[in-house]
Design a protein around this motif. Sequence first.
Motif, PDB file in Angstrom:
ATOM      1  N   ALA A 242      -0.432  18.310  -5.524  1.00  0.00           N
ATOM      2  CA  ALA A 242       1.025  18.676  -4.354  1.00  0.00           C
ATOM      3  C   ALA A 242       2.118  18.769  -5.060  1.00  0.00           C
ATOM      4  N   GLU A 243       3.521  19.047  -3.656  1.00  0.00           N
ATOM      5  CA  GLU A 243       4.372  19.550  -3.666  1.00  0.00           C
ATOM      6  C   GLU A 243       4.319  17.889  -3.892  1.00  0.00           C
ATOM      7  N   MET A 244       5.545  17.016  -5.063  1.00  0.00           N
ATOM      8  CA  MET A 244       6.091  16.265  -5.051  1.00  0.00           C
ATOM      9  C   MET A 244       7.404  15.176  -4.452  1.00  0.00           C
ATOM     10  N   VAL A 272      -0.433  14.109   3.960  1.00  0.00           N
ATOM     11  CA  VAL A 272       0.803  13.419   3.339  1.00  0.00           C
ATOM     12  C   VAL A 272       0.184  12.465   3.006  1.00  0.00           C
ATOM     13  N   GLY A 273       0.486  12.218   1.237  1.00  0.00           N
ATOM     14  CA  GLY A 273       0.547  11.120   0.339  1.00  0.00           C
ATOM     15  C   GLY A 273       1.512  10.380   0.009  1.00  0.00           C
ATOM     16  N   ILE A 274       1.753   8.932  -0.109  1.00  0.00           N
ATOM     17  CA  ILE A 274       2.669   8.795  -0.072  1.00  0.00           C
ATOM     18  C   ILE A 274       2.623   7.451  -1.000  1.00  0.00           C
ATOM     19  N   VAL A 289      -1.643   6.559   1.847  1.00  0.00           N
ATOM     20  CA  VAL A 289      -0.992   5.502   1.383  1.00  0.00           C
ATOM     21  C   VAL A 289      -2.069   4.850  -0.389  1.00  0.00           C
ATOM     22  N   LYS A 290      -1.049   5.124  -1.750  1.00  0.00           N
ATOM     23  CA  LYS A 290      -1.796   4.011  -2.170  1.00  0.00           C
ATOM     24  C   LYS A 290      -0.190   3.617  -3.017  1.00  0.00           C
ATOM     25  N   ASP A 318      -1.096  17.489   0.467  1.00  0.00           N
ATOM     26  CA  ASP A 318      -0.263  18.753   0.627  1.00  0.00           C
ATOM     27  C   ASP A 318       0.855  18.523   0.132  1.00  0.00           C
ATOM     28  N   TYR A 319       1.116  16.880   0.544  1.00  0.00           N
ATOM     29  CA  TYR A 319       2.898  16.025  -0.124  1.00  0.00           C
ATOM     30  C   TYR A 319       2.422  14.915  -0.540  1.00  0.00           C
TER      31      TYR A 319
END
Length: 512
Positions: A242-244, A272-274, A289-290, A318-319
């Motif tokens: 993903a784009e980070m 979205v990842g956090i 969320v991790k 994705d992000y």
Amino acid sequence: METIIKKIDRNQIDQVIMEEAGSILKNGGLVAFPTETVYGLGANALDEEAAKKTYAAKGRPSDNPLIVHIARLEDLGAIVESVPLIVDEIAAHFWPGPLTMIFNKNEKVPLGTTGGLETVAVRMPDDEIARELIIAGGGYVSAPSANTSGRPSPTTAQHVAEDLSGKIEMILDGGSVDIGVESTILDMTVTPPMILRPGAITKEMLSEVIGEVAVDETLISENSTKAPKAPGMKYRHYAPKAEMIIVDGEPEEAVRAIKQIAYEQVRLGYKVGIIASNESVDQYTTGVVKCIGSRVNEKTVARNLYKVLREFDEEEVDYIYSEAFPEAGIGTAIMNRLGKAAGHHVLQASEITKLQDYRRIVFVSNSANCRAPIAAAILRKQPLFQEYEVCARGLVVLFPEPLNPRAEELLARHHIETEGYETVALSEEEFGEDTLVLAMQDSIKQKIQNDYPGKGQVYTLCEFVNGSKEIPSVYGQTQEQYEQMYELIQGYVKKLANKLNEEAKNKCQMYT
Ligand code: TXA
Ligand code: MG
């Protein structure tokens, strides 16, 4: 080729397995093994053909040199031109451990192992399984991190298997590693010695032992046009799919900023990842969320870092938005790796939070049991571009009461659930900088301004949306009047939602 995976108990190492693994190495094969930093992909460091196999298995460019692992200090002299005196001092403090030193090599070390360089990187790991394997394998084991080139380094045998199964002879499974980021690299061929890659042995720790220590300037300045001195540092390592993006700033502000962006991106249909910390993980309301570890014990952050990046690859987000950590101690290594994963894409939290005017909207009526909760309930149902905490408060609430039954009935007819609602009195706390207070009628606004002079942003709902009619109480009046009151509030709240969305619309594009 079938990859054999063997579990090893660090406290009771199975000698039969170690001999088997050692002979694979001696015969030019590849064995992945745990070290205290990350898993390594071991090969005989003095065998050029074995180095070729290592590069092939990892898909790694062959100009990227390997680190030679030893288990006994006396073995160092046999592969380097000379051992400076200061090295004994450093080794006494940090070997075995997460420190790699670079020396001028001698002819025993093939150029295949050093990526064509006349220098060689040497490390003495602390992990007992690693040490026994090195000895069983002949004393000199080259080992890059045991990942496919470009993927996050492996911190469990499972990670190694994901990347290299079928490509190497054996994996020794010693469980999760302790440190989680690769060793510090210290170049001993220059004066003063220079850090080429930050790790668990920090600049401060080294300085205490040897005085002045330099740092490769490409590590300090992201914009440096020079090539890093450790060839491997030039690659976009540690990159998730993903784009980070890293969100830098005071932890609390960073949380607000990430919540704000995540809400927006999810609304636009992105996954979205956090990357959160122990301290913040409960505050996020959207996204995958991790928790990466605890701010008060940053070792835990280092330990979980690559695991979390790998998990996000599985999640196909994705992000990824990540909190930042202070660049001191192990934090320097953490931010170096996160920065690389993000391709150094960093946003300032304050630049983002300033794009949202309100985070909390408080509707106020006399007793908070009819008009205010109706307004709050309707607003919560509106499609909003930004996230708000929406609530209802009363000027006079002596004890918690349920909703007025007629308000409940009206909301139920509009399919709005109100179970468990209890009235709450307006208090000083409601006047934070990011709070919009909307009174149901002018007399209520006056009362608020009298009781809390000069505080907060207080309007009547009517005034805020340029309406023409107040919303007076209909307590004890006819069904029809209740219904008119509902319609009026609904009309205003929809206008309110439009106004908030209109203000948010243009600003949102600036997030990414
Ligand atoms: O913690 C670690 O160091 C792990 C474990 C397995 O020991 N190993 C590791 O290896 O991280 P690798 O290959 O993933 O990273 C080695 C780094 C690369 O950036 C490489 O360019 C640099 O060390 N390096 C190796 N030899 C060098 C040399 N002679 N001069 C400059 N940099 C060198
Ligand atoms: Mg690596």
